[in-house]
Design an enzyme around this catalytic site. Structure first.
Site, PDB file in Angstrom:
ATOM      1  N   SER A 140       9.392  -6.974  -2.372  1.00 11.74           N
ATOM      2  CA  SER A 140      10.457  -6.269  -1.653  1.00 11.74           C
ATOM      3  C   SER A 140      11.772  -6.969  -1.990  1.00 11.74           C
ATOM      4  O   SER A 140      11.758  -8.136  -2.405  1.00 11.74           O
ATOM      5  CB  SER A 140      10.211  -6.365  -0.143  1.00 11.74           C
ATOM      6  OG  SER A 140      11.348  -5.955   0.591  1.00 11.74           O
ATOM      7  N   TYR A 153       8.436 -10.965   7.967  1.00 11.55           N
ATOM      8  CA  TYR A 153       8.237 -10.072   6.813  1.00 11.55           C
ATOM      9  C   TYR A 153       8.955 -10.650   5.592  1.00 11.55           C
ATOM     10  O   TYR A 153       8.392 -10.703   4.485  1.00 11.55           O
ATOM     11  CB  TYR A 153       8.773  -8.678   7.151  1.00 11.55           C
ATOM     12  CG  TYR A 153       8.633  -7.671   6.028  1.00 11.55           C
ATOM     13  CD1 TYR A 153       7.405  -7.072   5.750  1.00 11.55           C
ATOM     14  CD2 TYR A 153       9.730  -7.325   5.248  1.00 11.55           C
ATOM     15  CE1 TYR A 153       7.278  -6.150   4.717  1.00 11.55           C
ATOM     16  CE2 TYR A 153       9.613  -6.405   4.217  1.00 11.55           C
ATOM     17  CZ  TYR A 153       8.388  -5.817   3.954  1.00 11.55           C
ATOM     18  OH  TYR A 153       8.270  -4.896   2.929  1.00 11.55           O
TER      19      TYR A 153
HETATM   20  N1  NAD Z   1       9.192   1.552   2.091  1.00  9.27           N
HETATM   21  C1  NAD Z   1      10.034   0.557   1.837  1.00  9.27           C
HETATM   22  O1  NAD Z   1      11.245   0.671   2.083  1.00  9.27           O
HETATM   23  C2  NAD Z   1       9.537  -0.714   1.206  1.00  9.27           C
HETATM   24  C3  NAD Z   1      10.495  -1.602   0.724  1.00  9.27           C
HETATM   25  C4  NAD Z   1      10.075  -2.784   0.128  1.00  9.27           C
HETATM   26  C5  NAD Z   1       8.719  -3.054   0.001  1.00  9.27           C
HETATM   27  N2  NAD Z   1       7.813  -2.184   0.480  1.00  9.27           N
HETATM   28  C6  NAD Z   1       6.390  -2.528   0.321  1.00  9.27           C
HETATM   29  O2  NAD Z   1       5.715  -1.459  -0.306  1.00  9.27           O
HETATM   30  C7  NAD Z   1       4.326  -1.521   0.017  1.00  9.27           C
HETATM   31  C8  NAD Z   1       3.868  -0.139   0.421  1.00  9.27           C
HETATM   32  O3  NAD Z   1       4.527   0.235   1.620  1.00  9.27           O
HETATM   33  P1  NAD Z   1       5.010   1.724   1.928  1.00  9.27           P
HETATM   34  O4  NAD Z   1       6.460   1.708   2.080  1.00  9.27           O
HETATM   35  O5  NAD Z   1       4.384   2.662   0.967  1.00  9.27           O
HETATM   36  O6  NAD Z   1       4.446   1.910   3.417  1.00  9.27           O
HETATM   37  P2  NAD Z   1       3.084   2.452   3.961  1.00  9.27           P
HETATM   38  O7  NAD Z   1       2.947   1.917   5.334  1.00  9.27           O
HETATM   39  O8  NAD Z   1       3.001   3.914   3.745  1.00  9.27           O
HETATM   40  O9  NAD Z   1       1.985   1.778   2.993  1.00  9.27           O
HETATM   41  C9  NAD Z   1       1.339   0.565   3.250  1.00  9.27           C
HETATM   42  C10 NAD Z   1      -0.153   0.820   3.060  1.00  9.27           C
HETATM   43  O10 NAD Z   1      -0.852  -0.425   3.142  1.00  9.27           O
HETATM   44  C11 NAD Z   1      -1.997  -0.218   3.970  1.00  9.27           C
HETATM   45  N3  NAD Z   1      -2.435  -1.472   4.547  1.00  9.27           N
HETATM   46  C12 NAD Z   1      -1.802  -2.224   5.493  1.00  9.27           C
HETATM   47  N4  NAD Z   1      -2.546  -3.300   5.795  1.00  9.27           N
HETATM   48  C13 NAD Z   1      -3.654  -3.231   5.019  1.00  9.27           C
HETATM   49  C14 NAD Z   1      -4.800  -4.050   4.874  1.00  9.27           C
HETATM   50  N5  NAD Z   1      -4.953  -5.161   5.606  1.00  9.27           N
HETATM   51  N6  NAD Z   1      -5.736  -3.704   3.962  1.00  9.27           N
HETATM   52  C15 NAD Z   1      -5.601  -2.579   3.227  1.00  9.27           C
HETATM   53  N7  NAD Z   1      -4.548  -1.749   3.331  1.00  9.27           N
HETATM   54  C16 NAD Z   1      -3.589  -2.082   4.216  1.00  9.27           C
HETATM   55  C17 NAD Z   1      -1.512   0.775   5.028  1.00  9.27           C
HETATM   56  O11 NAD Z   1      -2.578   1.388   5.707  1.00  9.27           O
HETATM   57  C18 NAD Z   1      -0.695   1.722   4.177  1.00  9.27           C
HETATM   58  O12 NAD Z   1      -1.517   2.729   3.605  1.00  9.27           O
HETATM   59  C19 NAD Z   1       4.198  -2.596   1.111  1.00  9.27           C
HETATM   60  O13 NAD Z   1       3.713  -3.793   0.524  1.00  9.27           O
HETATM   61  C20 NAD Z   1       5.619  -2.763   1.583  1.00  9.27           C
HETATM   62  O14 NAD Z   1       5.846  -4.039   2.140  1.00  9.27           O
HETATM   63  C21 NAD Z   1       8.180  -1.006   1.085  1.00  9.27           C
END
Ligand code: NAD
Length: 249
Positions: A140, A153
């Site tokens: 991130s 986080y």
């Molecule tokens: N959306 C944003 O703005 C953003 C920005 C920077 C980084 N990220 C990162 O991107 C990645 C994906 O996030 P997203 O935005 O698609 O959100 P999201 O919540 O849709 O996806 C996260 C996924 O990880 C799964 N998950 C959580 N804990 C878990 C576990 N213990 N075992 C297996 N699966 C698990 C959730 O069920 C979900 O499907 C994450 O690592 C997040 O930190 C997102």
């Protein structure tokens, strides 16, 4: 890239799901993983409808037995592992450091840090002996700079950056590459939770982005595909920001 075997953790929603569809368009063989069985089976079926081989394997990345079995079952099904996308992540509960709890720390670090460590451990176990493979960790912008009210986080994503660099150095001579991507605010369920789903929250997040808009999941998926592809053979140990210029400021 036609017959790459690709494993994606946390693939049932958001960035992970978009990455699975992007790989489906590349005709990869795909393992989507997550905690919810029915949603996972449905996603694998949707991918197969696009004419690719796809399987769901249930795994919670906090548990080593799950992660070990995920990697072993992927290799048993598709004979090898070419690409792993360590995407599973949680934002936990935000708020000032003075209000943080051990429970919140554990919830965030177990998934975001231990989950990536265990994933790297078992993916490298099968990739290193083959001398081939690509791993992309989903970090991130919070892996490089601080954000108020998101300290745990932020700390967890800084750890993902450190794991990425260290794993890349350990694997460097073997032909296995390890990189990270660092998304800025991307429209997903996580961003909605982060902003409390409010318009004010979205406006605030948008105001942090120099290009003046939020990112979308397809833009992130394409960056993952690039880093894991043979178009990036000399890139390892890097973190690529997909952030509309946020980290440039
Ligand atoms: N959306 C944003 O703005 C953003 C920005 C920077 C980084 N990220 C990162 O991107 C990645 C994906 O996030 P997203 O935005 O698609 O959100 P999201 O919540 O849709 O996806 C996260 C996924 O990880 C799964 N998950 C959580 N804990 C878990 C576990 N213990 N075992 C297996 N699966 C698990 C959730 O069920 C979900 O499907 C994450 O690592 C997040 O930190 C997102």
């Amino acid at each position: 890239m036609s017959s790459q075997v690709v494993l994606i953790t946390g693939a049932l929603t958001g960035i992970g799901r978009a990455t699975a569809f992007a790989y489906a368009h590349e005709k990869a063989q795909i393992v989507v993983s997550g905690r919810r069985r029915e949603a996972g089976l449905a996603l694998a079926a949707e991918l197969r409808d696009l004419g690719v081989e796809a399987e769901f394997i249930q795994a919670d990345v906090r548990h080593e037995d799950d992660v070990r079995a995920l990697v072993d079952q992927t290799v048993a099904r598709f004979e090898r592992l070419d690409v792993a996308v360590n995407n599973a992540g949680t934002e936990g509960t935000g708020g000032p450091i003075t209000g943080q709890t051990v429970e919140n720390y554990t919830a965030i670090f177990d998934t975001n840090v231990l989950g990536v460590l265990l994933s790297l451990k078992h993916q490298l176990r099968v990739m290193l002996p083959r001398g081939h493979g690509n791993i992309v960790n989903v970090s991130s912008v919070a892996g490089s700079v601080g954000f108020p009210n998101a300290s745990v986080y932020v700390a967890s994503k800084h750890a993902v950056e450190g794991l990425t660099r260290s794993a890349a150095l350990e694997a460097a001579k073997s032909g296995v590459r390890v990189n990270a991507i660092a998304p800025g605010p991307i429209v997903t369920d996580m961003l909605n939770r982060f902003t409390g789903g409010s318009e004010d929250g979205k406006t605030f997040m948008t105001s942090l982005v120099p290009t003046g808009r939020l990112g979308n999941v397809e833009e992130v998926a394409q960056a993952i595909l690039f880093l894991a592809s043979d178009k990036a053979p000399f890139i390892t140990g890097q973190s690529l920001a997909i952030d509309g210029g946020m980290l440039a400021g």
